[in-house]
Design a protein around this motif. Structure first.
Motif, PDB file in Angstrom:
ATOM      1  N   ASN A 111      42.400  69.105  32.127  1.00 60.16           N
ATOM      2  CA  ASN A 111      43.202  69.206  33.345  1.00 60.16           C
ATOM      3  C   ASN A 111      43.485  67.829  33.952  1.00 60.16           C
ATOM      4  O   ASN A 111      44.586  67.565  34.435  1.00 60.16           O
ATOM      5  CB  ASN A 111      42.499  70.093  34.374  1.00 60.16           C
ATOM      6  N   LEU A 112      42.478  66.966  33.918  1.00 59.70           N
ATOM      7  CA  LEU A 112      42.644  65.610  34.447  1.00 59.70           C
ATOM      8  C   LEU A 112      43.733  64.866  33.669  1.00 59.70           C
ATOM      9  O   LEU A 112      44.602  64.211  34.252  1.00 59.70           O
ATOM     10  CB  LEU A 112      41.312  64.856  34.366  1.00 59.70           C
ATOM     11  N   SER A 113      43.707  64.991  32.341  1.00 58.40           N
ATOM     12  CA  SER A 113      44.716  64.310  31.513  1.00 58.40           C
ATOM     13  C   SER A 113      46.102  64.911  31.730  1.00 58.40           C
ATOM     14  O   SER A 113      47.112  64.209  31.640  1.00 58.40           O
ATOM     15  CB  SER A 113      44.339  64.383  30.029  1.00 58.40           C
ATOM     16  N   ALA A 114      46.157  66.214  32.042  1.00 55.70           N
ATOM     17  CA  ALA A 114      47.444  66.858  32.324  1.00 55.70           C
ATOM     18  C   ALA A 114      48.064  66.304  33.608  1.00 55.70           C
ATOM     19  O   ALA A 114      49.284  66.112  33.692  1.00 55.70           O
ATOM     20  CB  ALA A 114      47.267  68.369  32.444  1.00 55.70           C
ATOM     21  N   VAL A 115      47.223  66.030  34.594  1.00 53.34           N
ATOM     22  CA  VAL A 115      47.712  65.462  35.863  1.00 53.34           C
ATOM     23  C   VAL A 115      48.270  64.067  35.635  1.00 53.34           C
ATOM     24  O   VAL A 115      49.350  63.716  36.137  1.00 53.34           O
ATOM     25  CB  VAL A 115      46.584  65.419  36.913  1.00 53.34           C
ATOM     26  N   VAL A 116      47.554  63.260  34.851  1.00 58.38           N
ATOM     27  CA  VAL A 116      48.012  61.898  34.554  1.00 58.38           C
ATOM     28  C   VAL A 116      49.333  61.932  33.785  1.00 58.38           C
ATOM     29  O   VAL A 116      50.247  61.139  34.044  1.00 58.38           O
ATOM     30  CB  VAL A 116      46.933  61.136  33.755  1.00 58.38           C
ATOM     31  N   ALA A 117      49.447  62.872  32.841  1.00 56.24           N
ATOM     32  CA  ALA A 117      50.695  63.023  32.078  1.00 56.24           C
ATOM     33  C   ALA A 117      51.856  63.403  32.994  1.00 56.24           C
ATOM     34  O   ALA A 117      52.976  62.897  32.846  1.00 56.24           O
ATOM     35  CB  ALA A 117      50.513  64.079  30.987  1.00 56.24           C
ATOM     36  N   ALA A 118      51.591  64.285  33.960  1.00 57.52           N
ATOM     37  CA  ALA A 118      52.638  64.701  34.908  1.00 57.52           C
ATOM     38  C   ALA A 118      53.082  63.533  35.774  1.00 57.52           C
ATOM     39  O   ALA A 118      54.274  63.356  36.048  1.00 57.52           O
ATOM     40  CB  ALA A 118      52.128  65.840  35.782  1.00 57.52           C
TER      41      ALA A 118
END
Length: 588
Positions: free
Chosen positions: A149-156
């Motif tokens: 989830n943390l990496s998804a936020v950074v990608a967004a």
């Protein structure tokens, strides 16, 4: 006696609820809970268990109804998470946020849900802080999911806000982490690195799923669909449109259940089609209107899809629909440039150039930040109308060009100066024309030299292709009689006298001939279109005949072509899917 019997029955029912809950049979557990509530309708534990069973069975609306009808016993401190979770799953994101913020105690599971809600609201900075806190202060079996989830936020952040992502130091041991890392790289424009990450994600996904004997090859391909979709997007950005289109169509044939993914792929196919193959585009646009799409995509993705719908309506001669969509987009984002450009392009297709220029002028006055780009478009329209002087006046009014030395690398701007020089030469203003040409020479130095632009075209192959209108016959060797015949024909040709050209029957030597008589009628300056009312003129109009009409207008040298050329269809990155945003359901 009756009370004792009731208590014994309730105890047996609770044992059944516990056993069914452990086995995951929430449908049977719900039946037992309902029997307990028949004995005591205000049993708090039974009501709470009923809500959990309904959630586990996917009945979020009914579960929320139970919570709202028993507010006296199911207080917010008892049922806050379950209520917020139901609101989240019913896409009532703002309500879920209020429920979480009003909870008396912020438990870990409420924080997990809070992170999801912030992600859906696109409050990425706040979301990042929540996940950092959870990873720092939690030690359980969900650590890998929180990192995903943390990496998804950074990608967004990288994709939608163009924020340079920081190195999280995450070990990319899962395909979800690799995929999110690839999305972040795409946001930075590092396409080759992103493709390598996606290839690694595909490999890890196959390895992970193939270990489960119950997973079929079809299941694996379905899970890989979003990875392949992102690969196709990179190919499209790199100009490999044929490869991208093939991969997009392969994904659509799989019929994935993710409506968000389908909408993105359909949109990207439409951007490849542009003004061609509009029948296919009209079929694909239906996928972008599927139920639930608005809850799966970001605001920028949805906005880009609406822009492309408006452009497609313009290409298919659906003027009213184009105006409706572009007006709606402008009301949502008054400062955005594209809606007004689409409206101007539609007006030009209707030969209302003056109205288009007025629309652009009003927008430039209201939004000075976009004035330079708008005025370039206005000057382009003036050139299309033959008003070179007015075009030059508009160019001189662009402050950005007055204060900057040199010329912006705009083909539109360079062509305008060239046209201005031609106009001045025609009217005897040689010194001004020379000044313009010198400026054009100095400002076009950024263009590549002719030596570096070898096209390596096979002329013979090109002329013999199906698309060639005139084909040059290859010359063979002439020997013997053939050579004599050729020479003889040459002598005959030399002896032929040149015939006098025939004059038209209605020729009047006193009247000056039309200088545009050599041009096709529709390209003459005084052409006003065909008269309406004749049935034969209606052939090819409407939905089925719109492809031909749209393409001919785009090829024509007029204002609508020039404005439409400035409108770029927007292709989309898939982004991090919701199903990879892990979220724990409440336990019974």
């Amino acid at each position: 006696m009756a009370a004792a019997a009731g208590a014994a029955a309730a105890a047996g029912l609770w044992s059944e609820v516990n056993r069914c809950g452990q086995n995951g049979d929430f449908a049977r557990a719900l039946k037992s809970v309902n029997k307990i509530l028949q004995i005591n309708k205000d049993d708090v534990t039974a009501l709470q268990c009923k809500v959990v069973c309904l959630i586990q069975n996917g009945n979020f609306k009914e579960a929320l109804g139970i919570i709202n009808t028993h507010t006296k016993v199911l207080t917010s401190d008892i049922i806050a998470f379950e209520k917020a979770y139901c609101e989240y799953r019913l896409n009532r994101i703002e309500s879920a946020l209020k429920t979480i913020q009003s909870a008396s105690q912020q438990t870990d599971k409420l924080k997990e849900l809070y992170g999801q809600v912030l992600y859906r609201l696109e409050r990425y900075d706040d979301c990042l802080a929540v996940y950092r806190d959870l990873i720092r202060n939690s030690q359980d079996e969900y650590e890998e999911e929180r990192k995903t989830n943390l990496s998804a936020v950074v990608a967004a952040q990288s994709t939608w806000e163009k924020v340079v992502p920081e190195d999280l130091g995450l070990r990319e041991a899962t395909y979800e982490l690799c995929y999110n890392s690839a999305c972040a790289l795409i946001g930075q424009g590092k396409l080759n690195e992103a493709m390598k990450k996606l290839q690694k994600a595909e490999e890890l996904c196959r390895q992970s799923l193939s270990e489960d004997s119950d997973v079929t090859e079809e299941d694996i391909e379905a899970e890989l669909a979003i990875i392949h979709g992102q690969m196709a997007y990179i190919m499209q950005l790199q100009g490999r449109t044929e490869d991208a289109l093939q991969l997009y169509n392969q994904i659509i044939k799989l019929k994935p259940t993710d409506v968000g993914l389908l909408a993105v792929i359909a949109n990207n196919i439409i951007t490849i089609n542009k003004d061609q193959n509009v029948f296919d585009s009209k079929k694909k646009v239906k996928l972008t209107n599927a139920e639930g799409v608005e809850h799966k995509l970001s605001k920028k993705q949805l906005q880009a899809i609406e822009f492309n719908k408006a452009l497609l309506a313009m290409y298919t001669n659906q003027a009213d629909q184009c105006r409706k969509l572009s007006a709606s987009l402008q009301s949502q984002s008054p400062e955005h440039l594209l809606p007004v450009l689409i409206q101007a392009a539609q007006l030009c297709r209707e030969k209302q150039h003056a109205k288009a220029v007025g629309l652009l002028q009003d927008f430039a006055d209201q939004h000075p930040a976009n004035a330079a780009e708008i005025k370039l478009t206005m000057a382009q329209l003036k050139i299309a109308q033959g008003s070179v002087t007015k075009a030059c006046m508009i160019l001189r009014s662009i402050e950005e060009l007055q204060h900057k030395p040199g010329m912006p690398k705009s083909p539109v701007h360079l062509s305008l100066i060239r046209e201005a020089a031609n106009f001045k030469l025609k009217h005897g203003r040689k010194k001004e024309a020379i000044s313009d040409l010198e400026e054009l020479w100095n400002l076009s130095k950024h263009l590549p030299s002719s030596d570096t632009m070898s096209l390596k075209v096979d002329v013979d192959a090109l002329e013999n292709s199906h698309g060639a209108t005139y084909v040059r016959k290859k010359a063979g060797k002439l020997t013997g009689d053939n050579q004599q015949k050729e020479q003889g024909q040459g002598e005959v040709k030399k002896k032929k006298k040149k015939k006098k050209g025939k004059l038209p029957k209605n020729y009047d030597p006193k009247v000056t001939p039309d200088p545009e008589r050599w041009l096709p009628m529709r390209e003459r300056s005084y052409y006003r279109g065909r008269k309406k009312g004749k049935k034969k003129d209606q052939v090819g109009k409407g939905t089925q005949g719109s492809t031909t009409t749209g393409s001919s207008e785009l090829k024509a040298v007029n204002g609508s072509c020039e404005v439409a050329a400035l409108l770029t269809v927007v292709s989309l990155s898939s982004g991090a899917p919701d199903r990879w945003q892990k979220l724990k359901k409440p336990k019974s």
